[in-house]
Design a protein around this motif. Structure first.
Motif, mmCIF file in Angstrom:
data_model
loop_
_atom_site.group_PDB
_atom_site.id
_atom_site.type_symbol
_atom_site.label_atom_id
_atom_site.label_comp_id
_atom_site.label_asym_id
_atom_site.label_seq_id
_atom_site.Cartn_x
_atom_site.Cartn_y
_atom_site.Cartn_z
ATOM 1 N N GLY A 115 0.799 -1.120 -0.021
ATOM 2 C CA GLY A 115 0.011 -0.003 0.097
ATOM 3 C C GLY A 115 0.792 1.185 -0.060
ATOM 4 O O GLY A 115 0.570 2.347 -0.678
ATOM 5 N N VAL A 116 1.897 1.016 0.979
ATOM 6 C CA VAL A 116 2.700 2.581 0.756
ATOM 7 C C VAL A 116 3.504 2.670 -0.347
ATOM 8 O O VAL A 116 3.708 3.514 -0.964
ATOM 9 C CB VAL A 116 3.728 2.328 1.985
ATOM 10 C CG1 VAL A 116 4.736 3.498 1.978
ATOM 11 C CG2 VAL A 116 2.986 2.446 3.383
ATOM 12 N N PHE A 134 8.346 15.715 11.340
ATOM 13 C CA PHE A 134 7.234 15.347 12.191
ATOM 14 C C PHE A 134 7.351 13.742 12.555
ATOM 15 O O PHE A 134 6.979 13.562 13.774
ATOM 16 C CB PHE A 134 5.903 15.358 11.461
ATOM 17 C CG PHE A 134 4.775 14.697 11.873
ATOM 18 C CD1 PHE A 134 4.102 15.230 12.958
ATOM 19 C CD2 PHE A 134 4.312 13.563 11.470
ATOM 20 C CE1 PHE A 134 3.035 14.533 13.550
ATOM 21 C CE2 PHE A 134 3.042 12.976 11.746
ATOM 22 C CZ PHE A 134 2.483 13.318 13.064
ATOM 23 N N VAL A 135 7.474 12.977 11.423
ATOM 24 C CA VAL A 135 7.933 11.444 11.850
ATOM 25 C C VAL A 135 8.923 11.055 12.943
ATOM 26 O O VAL A 135 8.648 10.178 13.782
ATOM 27 C CB VAL A 135 7.882 10.674 10.534
ATOM 28 C CG1 VAL A 135 8.134 9.312 10.879
ATOM 29 C CG2 VAL A 135 6.794 11.033 9.597
ATOM 30 N N ILE A 136 9.853 11.634 12.773
ATOM 31 C CA ILE A 136 11.104 11.282 13.599
ATOM 32 C C ILE A 136 10.738 11.992 15.098
ATOM 33 O O ILE A 136 10.943 11.220 16.036
ATOM 34 C CB ILE A 136 12.334 12.129 13.212
ATOM 35 C CG1 ILE A 136 12.831 11.643 11.677
ATOM 36 C CG2 ILE A 136 13.498 11.915 14.224
ATOM 37 C CD1 ILE A 136 14.232 12.130 11.317
ATOM 38 N N PHE A 182 4.769 5.524 7.777
ATOM 39 C CA PHE A 182 5.407 6.729 7.490
ATOM 40 C C PHE A 182 6.899 6.685 7.094
ATOM 41 O O PHE A 182 7.415 7.043 6.247
ATOM 42 C CB PHE A 182 5.097 7.764 8.438
ATOM 43 C CG PHE A 182 3.765 8.219 8.735
ATOM 44 C CD1 PHE A 182 2.951 8.046 7.642
ATOM 45 C CD2 PHE A 182 3.249 8.755 9.671
ATOM 46 C CE1 PHE A 182 1.362 8.565 7.790
ATOM 47 C CE2 PHE A 182 1.762 9.474 9.899
ATOM 48 C CZ PHE A 182 1.016 9.273 8.746
ATOM 49 N N PHE A 183 7.512 5.915 8.190
ATOM 50 C CA PHE A 183 8.951 5.629 7.809
ATOM 51 C C PHE A 183 9.167 4.764 6.549
ATOM 52 O O PHE A 183 10.168 5.050 6.052
ATOM 53 C CB PHE A 183 9.397 4.535 9.168
ATOM 54 C CG PHE A 183 9.828 5.568 10.243
ATOM 55 C CD1 PHE A 183 11.031 6.322 10.175
ATOM 56 C CD2 PHE A 183 9.246 5.464 11.552
ATOM 57 C CE1 PHE A 183 11.203 7.060 11.318
ATOM 58 C CE2 PHE A 183 9.598 6.359 12.403
ATOM 59 C CZ PHE A 183 11.089 7.086 12.340
ATOM 60 N N LEU A 184 8.383 3.934 6.447
ATOM 61 C CA LEU A 184 8.469 3.421 4.998
ATOM 62 C C LEU A 184 8.273 4.281 3.929
ATOM 63 O O LEU A 184 9.082 4.010 2.850
ATOM 64 C CB LEU A 184 7.505 2.104 4.935
ATOM 65 C CG LEU A 184 7.624 0.956 4.042
ATOM 66 C CD1 LEU A 184 8.928 0.343 4.242
ATOM 67 C CD2 LEU A 184 6.485 0.058 3.962
ATOM 68 N N SER A 214 11.803 -0.790 9.013
ATOM 69 C CA SER A 214 10.510 -0.368 9.016
ATOM 70 C C SER A 214 9.554 -1.512 8.634
ATOM 71 O O SER A 214 8.462 -1.545 9.491
ATOM 72 C CB SER A 214 10.276 0.573 7.741
ATOM 73 O OG SER A 214 10.992 1.643 7.950
ATOM 74 N N ILE A 215 9.985 -2.427 8.070
ATOM 75 C CA ILE A 215 8.905 -3.481 7.704
ATOM 76 C C ILE A 215 8.934 -4.329 9.125
ATOM 77 O O ILE A 215 7.638 -5.049 9.489
ATOM 78 C CB ILE A 215 9.368 -4.513 6.754
ATOM 79 C CG1 ILE A 215 9.298 -3.634 5.373
ATOM 80 C CG2 ILE A 215 8.895 -5.582 6.523
ATOM 81 C CD1 ILE A 215 10.066 -4.223 4.152
ATOM 82 N N VAL A 216 10.070 -4.629 9.845
ATOM 83 C CA VAL A 216 9.946 -5.360 10.884
ATOM 84 C C VAL A 216 9.030 -4.552 12.105
ATOM 85 O O VAL A 216 8.637 -5.218 12.827
ATOM 86 C CB VAL A 216 11.562 -5.550 11.487
ATOM 87 C CG1 VAL A 216 11.521 -5.932 13.329
ATOM 88 C CG2 VAL A 216 12.199 -6.527 10.884
#
Length: 233
Positions: A115-116, A134-136, A182-184, A214-216
């Protein structure tokens, strides 16, 4: 990572990065992670070994992150250790909620990743420097909340309720999955910028390492969220 550093390679550093390099390294690193997890799952790795693998993966991950290492041996070693740790964690959830929960978490993670990727590939949304900050910031805040929850849990059962399975825990895990996505998104954008900037080919190892983290993250949170809706029998 995520601050769009200068990727311009020094003179004489060999060929530059291509998207094919990232895809190939992605198959290698993620394949190693899944193979390690699969073997550890089949062998029903003891929890003690899984904990040692988790601690070793954490230490190695910090080394790779802070040194910005592109050493494939270190990154593949991390993938092996993380795979063993994930298998151990998954076995705990499977013993309590059934093997079906783990399969659902794997499928859910794949759907989230695809999806991402679709959102980024179709140019529906592209991260900005403000979004990255913002994400960090959100990640730092989330980690802080988790640590406080663990600390409070020493005296109060369930701590703040972030992991107790109630309504707040469901909302928190859903937010953590969104944060992982978001990280992905930032990972995909960083890969795109690195390719466009002509980064050295070895950079692909570090970029794929970021994808793996990110996946983990997403998998663990999907696994936890699904467990809240499963019975204990």
């Amino acid at each position: 990572m995520y601050n769009q550093p200068s990727y311009a390679p020094p003179a004489g550093m060999g060929r530059t990065l291509t998207m094919d390099d990232v895809v190939m390294k992605g198959f290698i690193v993620l394949g190693t992670l899944m193979a390690s997890a699969g073997v550890a799952w089949i062998m029903e790795v003891p929890m003690g070994i899984a904990v040692v693998a988790l601690i070793a993966a954490l230490i190695l991950g910090l080394v790779i992150t802070f040194k910005q290492s592109t050493n494939p041996a270190l990154i593949l070693a991390y993938a092996v250790l993380e795979g063993v740790a994930l298998a151990g964690i998954s076995l705990i959830f499977a013993a309590r909620f059934g093997n079906g929960l783990v399969l659902q978490a794997i499928v859910g993670t794949m759907m989230a990743v695809l999806g991402v990727l679709a959102v980024y590939a179709l140019n529906i949304f592209r991260p900005t420097p403000k979004f990255a900050k913002f994400v960090i910031g959100a990640a730092i805040g989330a980690i802080g909340l988790i640590l406080v929850n663990m600390l409070v849990g020493i005296w109060v059962p369930g701590g703040l309720g972030l992991r107790s399975g109630g309504a707040l825990a469901i909302v928190f895990s859903a937010a953590m999955i969104l944060l992982g996505m978001f990280f992905l998104l930032l990972d995909f954008d960083e890969i795109n910028h690195a390719v466009q900037a002509g980064a050295p080919e070895r950079t692909s190892w570090l970029l794929v390492f970021g994808l793996m983290l990110s996946i983990v993250w997403i998998y663990l949170e999907v696994l936890r969220l699904l467990s809240y809706f499963s019975g204990d029998d």
